[in-house]
Write a protein that holds these residues in place. Structure first.
Motif: not given
Length: 443
Positions: A264-265, A283-285, A297-298, A307-308
């Motif tokens: 997602a963004q 990012a992953e969310v 989670r970038y 980076v979380v």
């Protein structure tokens, strides 16, 4: 009567004397003929088998010839082999004598016991309703039943699916879950998330971990207590939660539980850090239902590791509007249509090692234009002016320019690199950026 029977071995006599009380305990008359048949079977098969099973633990334990070495972890389980076997044999004998039980006695034992689980009691009640001919929910007309199921919440559908097999198939239908999926997850789920879900299902399907645990069940089931062996296999090789399948219900529950990370963004990443104001990064969310928020989670960039960010609210998430990966240049298809006042999003990154983020801006006028729309000819120029009005007038981030005809990636290590552009047409997208506008101008 037993005194008139000639036994071929003491083993048969002991076995028969042990079988007859079982019939009395089970509230039925002992079937002497069936017991004699079982005795004859025991003399030919059970006796050697009992001998093997009784001495197998001793043989295994004696094979460990070093007395000072600690026994293996499974030694305690092997010692219980004989006890477990006799427990299995007793259960099998009870089932055997149940065939000679009167029908009236079986009906008296039909009601569920207090120790039966709620799900089994519910299914048992449904079966009793079907056998007694009483009205049940399954007797409703098809349209009425579909209307009832369509009004249920996701939790209600899940509970209804646990009633019986017929309702389970109905409550798992995709057309019942599409509405719930769109209402809750439609704003944050896009094509990229659907692709990741399909890949996850394919990896589970191709995994042979669960199959390898079942290959040797058939070989061991003939010498090991079957129910105990099955419980060990199920506990060691299967997850407590069911594996997801290719259904919208399964996807919904995976999202709801927070076990599925999807792309997602995120607007204004890292809790609205000043360096990311009015931007949107990939990012992953995953969802956290305890706080009704998300963990983001970038991807790593430059010298920074992953980076979380926790506590990302719903209004800071969106589905990726384009299928361009964060490190790839988006191919702009709107450059010839850009005019002053148009709202845009443009890719920007600090250097070549960083992923792109989408930054909000507007198309401005050339310095030679006075801004009068009746005399403006900026849309005819090859130079397109980009304005980022969240920055102060003297900031070097306030204005930038790109080539309309030959634009690829433009910039330098000082001011960063500008990538592809997408023109915003919908009012919802524009108003979303307006709501995120900072209270103070940025430097």
């Amino acid at each position: 009567m037993l005194t008139s029977i000639v036994f071929s071995s003491p083993f048969q006599r002991s076995l028969l004397l042990g079988l007859l009380p079982l019939g009395v305990v089970c509230n039925r008359q002992p079937n002497l003929g069936a017991a004699l048949k079982l005795c004859s079977l025991g003399s030919g098969f059970l006796m050697p088998f009992f001998f093997l099973m009784s001495f197998f633990p001793v043989i295994v334990l004696l094979s460990k010839s070093l007395p000072l070495q600690p026994l293996p972890p499974w030694a305690g389980e092997v010692r219980l082999l004989s006890i477990l076997f006799w427990r299995e044999l007793s259960a099998a004998l009870l089932l055997f004598f149940d065939k000679f039980r009167p029908v009236s006695a079986r009906k008296l034992a039909a009601p569920s016991s207090p120790t039966m689980s709620p799900r089994k009691r519910c299914a048992h009640r449904v079966d009793n309703v079907e056998e007694s001919g009483e009205m049940s929910v399954l007797d409703l007309p098809e349209l009425a039943l579909e209307c009832i199921l369509g009004k249920l919440s996701p939790a209600g559908l899940s509970n209804m699916a646990a009633v019986c097999s017929s309702l389970r198939e109905r409550c798992r239908s995709d057309h019942l879950w599409e509405k719930h999926m769109e209402e809750k997850w439609g704003r944050v789920i896009g094509h990229a998330a659907r692709r990741e879900w399909k890949l996850l299902l394919a990896s589970i399907k191709n995994s042979s971990a669960s199959n390898s645990c079942r290959k040797w069940i058939g070989a061991l089931s003939c010498v090991w207590p079957i129910s105990w062996l099955k419980s060990r296999i199920d506990g060691g090789c299967q997850n407590r939660s069911p594996l997801p399948d290719d259904s919208i219900m399964s996807w919904y529950r995976s999202l709801e539980s927070g076990g599925f990370w999807f792309p997602a963004q995120v607007y204004n990443r890292e809790h609205g850090h000043v360096g990311f104001m009015l931007s949107c990064y990939d990012a992953e969310v995953r969802y956290d239902r305890q706080t009704n928020s998300f963990h983001a989670r970038y991807p790593p960039h430059g010298r920074r590791t992953i980076v979380v960010e926790e506590g990302v609210q719903w209004d800071r998430l969106r589905a990726p509007p384009v299928n361009t990966p964060p490190h790839d240049l988006h191919i702009s298809d709107c450059l010839s249509d850009l005019r002053p006042g148009n709202h845009i999003e443009i890719q920007w990154r600090r250097n070549k090692e960083f992923p792109y983020g989408w930054w909000y801006g507007v198309i401005g006028h050339l310095e030679s234009c006075n801004g009068n729309e009746h005399y403006c000819s900026c849309h005819l120029s090859d130079t397109v002016v980009l304005e980022f009005n969240q920055y102060t007038l003297g900031s070097r981030w306030r204005r930038a320019s790109i080539s309309r005809k030959h634009h690829r990636e433009e910039g330098n290590e000082t001011d960063g690199f500008y990538g592809g552009i997408r023109k915003l047409h919908g009012k919802d997208e524009i108003s979303k950026w307006r709501r995120l506008w900072p209270t103070d101008a940025l430097e």
